[in-house]
Design an enzyme around this catalytic site. Structure first.
Site, PDB file in Angstrom:
ATOM      1  N   PHE A 111       0.805  -1.219   0.000  1.00 31.32           N
ATOM      2  CA  PHE A 111       0.000   0.000   0.000  1.00 31.32           C
ATOM      3  C   PHE A 111       0.838   1.269   0.000  1.00 31.32           C
ATOM      4  O   PHE A 111       0.377   2.329  -0.427  1.00 31.32           O
ATOM      5  CB  PHE A 111      -0.968  -0.003   1.197  1.00 31.32           C
ATOM      6  CG  PHE A 111      -0.399   0.455   2.501  1.00 31.32           C
ATOM      7  CD1 PHE A 111      -0.556   1.770   2.931  1.00 31.32           C
ATOM      8  CD2 PHE A 111       0.271  -0.425   3.340  1.00 31.32           C
ATOM      9  CE1 PHE A 111      -0.050   2.188   4.147  1.00 31.32           C
ATOM     10  CE2 PHE A 111       0.771  -0.019   4.556  1.00 31.32           C
ATOM     11  CZ  PHE A 111       0.624   1.296   4.969  1.00 31.32           C
ATOM     12  N   LYS A 112       2.086   1.172   0.434  1.00 29.23           N
ATOM     13  CA  LYS A 112       2.926   2.368   0.481  1.00 29.23           C
ATOM     14  C   LYS A 112       3.150   2.968  -0.913  1.00 29.23           C
ATOM     15  O   LYS A 112       3.432   4.161  -1.046  1.00 29.23           O
ATOM     16  CB  LYS A 112       4.279   2.047   1.126  1.00 29.23           C
ATOM     17  CG  LYS A 112       4.194   1.389   2.505  1.00 29.23           C
ATOM     18  CD  LYS A 112       3.695   2.315   3.572  1.00 29.23           C
ATOM     19  CE  LYS A 112       3.544   1.628   4.921  1.00 29.23           C
ATOM     20  NZ  LYS A 112       4.780   1.324   5.609  1.00 29.23           N
ATOM     21  N   ASP A 113       3.009   2.137  -1.953  1.00 30.97           N
ATOM     22  CA  ASP A 113       3.188   2.643  -3.314  1.00 30.97           C
ATOM     23  C   ASP A 113       2.198   3.750  -3.651  1.00 30.97           C
ATOM     24  O   ASP A 113       2.500   4.633  -4.460  1.00 30.97           O
ATOM     25  CB  ASP A 113       3.003   1.508  -4.336  1.00 30.97           C
ATOM     26  CG  ASP A 113       4.147   0.506  -4.324  1.00 30.97           C
ATOM     27  OD1 ASP A 113       5.284   0.891  -4.016  1.00 30.97           O
ATOM     28  OD2 ASP A 113       3.886  -0.679  -4.633  1.00 30.97           O
TER      29      ASP A 113
END
Length: 465
Positions: A111-113
């Site tokens: 999800f950090k993308d």
């Protein structure tokens, strides 16, 4: 829209200055001086927007026109052009009460993308427009490092150093960071845990002379732009769900260790998104669960778990929420954070605690419950959860109500955490992008857990031509 510090000693600054400052120069966290409330009619119009269009609509309330519309649009579309699903963050129905918001379709399968691909574009933009050197410094419990490196590797005018706790991230997470060959990337493998890495990062940003002389910029969720970018997918998920359902209440269950991802949901709710409970899912490192249930914020003994990205005791975004729940009182925040530094705990009660409990639910998922959840949903629904997403689903199940729908955040692809999947007796097929990592050479520097050793490596890296 201007930005201020939770501790009250940063004057009102603009969007780009807030982005570049990262951590407030007074040690606090930057927040907007007021949170915009989106009219119901506008929310209805937003239901028909694509993900990229929704990013632009939400950011328009926060950027003060400092970035020309065409430049911002180009950055947003470039950020999500590499995602494997055209919806960027698709929503999958599991059953009548549970939907999954898939946040792992970016280049590093986490999800950090969502935020860091955009932040990489924005750092590149600022470096070019202002002819600045930018030295990004961050700590990771696993996913932030790979996503941040992916966003800026090989970019002109930018160097990035990521600290990760030695031996306390998954093998795939380690490989995603350390097999990158670009000379503008440095990985420091630090003896200690994530909290040790994060503390050093905050110390270096608080040293204003070091910060200025080394052109430091923040990639962690201490940077408000990271929070803002993550806020978008709460709106997007809500819109997708209400299109498919009746008027049931929609809750969100969020696996979190640093309070950043769930704070993004809190921001969305404050902006007018009509969601019910925000359910906070943790693992055995359950300081946040105890705060929600008892009002006590106190680190305990660090534990390594099946969900290493949440192996965090000191949540760096907690101060932002505390600022709002205590009525935006900067003086009180300064007092409480000084108290936390001296005594190691913060306690709230009465009306403030009641407010917390009205807004949040919480569940600390123990190791066996995490594995059992993975096995159950793979067997019954044919859906393989990674251990962090499984914590979110377990918490959603705990708060299940037939009159409500919960969207649980699926924060990573299970291939990133095969150590846990194997313990469930499940054999999974790795995506080619992940399986190929095991053939690559690693580049990392191991350092002891002292700030002095880290600074020595940083100065060598930043001063190299």
């Amino acid at each position: 829209m201007e930005y201020i510090s939770t501790r009250g000693n940063v004057g009102k600054i603009g969007f780009i200055d807030a982005f570049m400052m990262g951590l407030g120069n007074d040690g606090g966290l930057l927040v907007p001086n007021e949170i915009p409330v989106i009219p119901a009619a506008t929310l209805k119009e937003w239901q028909e927007l694509s993900y990229q269009e929704l990013v632009l609509a939400i950011f328009s309330y926060f950027t003060n026109g400092e970035i020309p519309d065409e430049d911002l649009k180009a950055m947003v579309y470039a950020s999500y052009s590499t995602f494997r699903d055209p919806e960027v963050t698709p929503v999958r129905r599991i059953n009548d009460q549970l939907y999954l918001l898939e946040l792992f379709h970016g280049p590093t399968f986490a999800f950090k993308d969502i935020a860091l691909q955009f932040m990489g574009q924005l750092y590149t933009y600022v470096a070019a427009k202002q002819n600045k050197k930018i030295h990004i410094l961050g700590a990771t419990s696993g996913d932030t490092g790979a996503s941040a490196i992916e966003g800026v590797k090989g970019k002109e005018g930018i160097k990035i150093c990521i600290l990760h706790p030695h031996g306390k991230v998954s093998k795939v997470q380690e490989l995603q960071m350390t097999t990158v060959k670009e000379d503008n990337v440095l990985n420091l493998s630090v003896d200690g845990n994530f909290d040790d890495c994060q503390r050093m990062i905050k110390d270096l940003f608080a040293d204003l002379d070091f910060k200025a002389s080394n052109h430091l910029a923040a990639i962690n969720s201490i940077n408000f732009v990271r929070i803002l970018a993550q806020t978008v997918y709460y709106f997007y998920a809500y819109f997708q769900v209400v299109k498919q359902t009746d008027e049931k209440q929609v809750n969100f269950s969020v696996p979190t260790g640093n309070f950043g991802d769930i704070f993004a949901g809190y921001l969305a709710k404050r902006m007018g998104l009509p969601v019910g409970k925000l359910i906070l899912a943790t693992n055995e490192n359950n300081i946040l669960e105890r705060f929600i249930l008892e009002g006590v914020y106190k680190p305990g003994d660090f534990r390594s778990t099946y969900s290493p990205s949440m192996d965090i005791q000191v949540a760096s975004n907690f101060e932002r929420y505390l600022y709002y729940v205590l009525g935006e009182d900067s003086a009180q925040i300064r007092k409480l954070m000084d108290q936390f530094k001296a005594e190691g705990q913060i306690v709230i009660s009465g009306e403030a605690l009641s407010k917390v409990q009205a807004e949040f639910g919480a569940h600390g998922v123990q190791g066996q419950e995490c594995l059992d959840t993975i096995k159950k949903y793979e067997a019954e629904n044919g859906y393989l959860l990674d251990p962090h997403s499984a914590c979110g689903v377990a918490a959603a199940d705990k708060y299940k109500n037939e009159n409500e729908i919960t969207v649980s955040l699926a924060t990573a692809h299970p291939a990133k955490f095969n150590e846990a999947i194997e313990l469930c007796g499940i054999e999974q097929q790795f995506p080619e992008q992940i399986s190929s990592l095991f053939e690559k050479e690693q580049r990392q520097t191991r350092v002891g857990g002292s700030l002095t050793e880290v600074v020595r490596e940083l100065e060598k890296f930043y001063n190299a031509r």
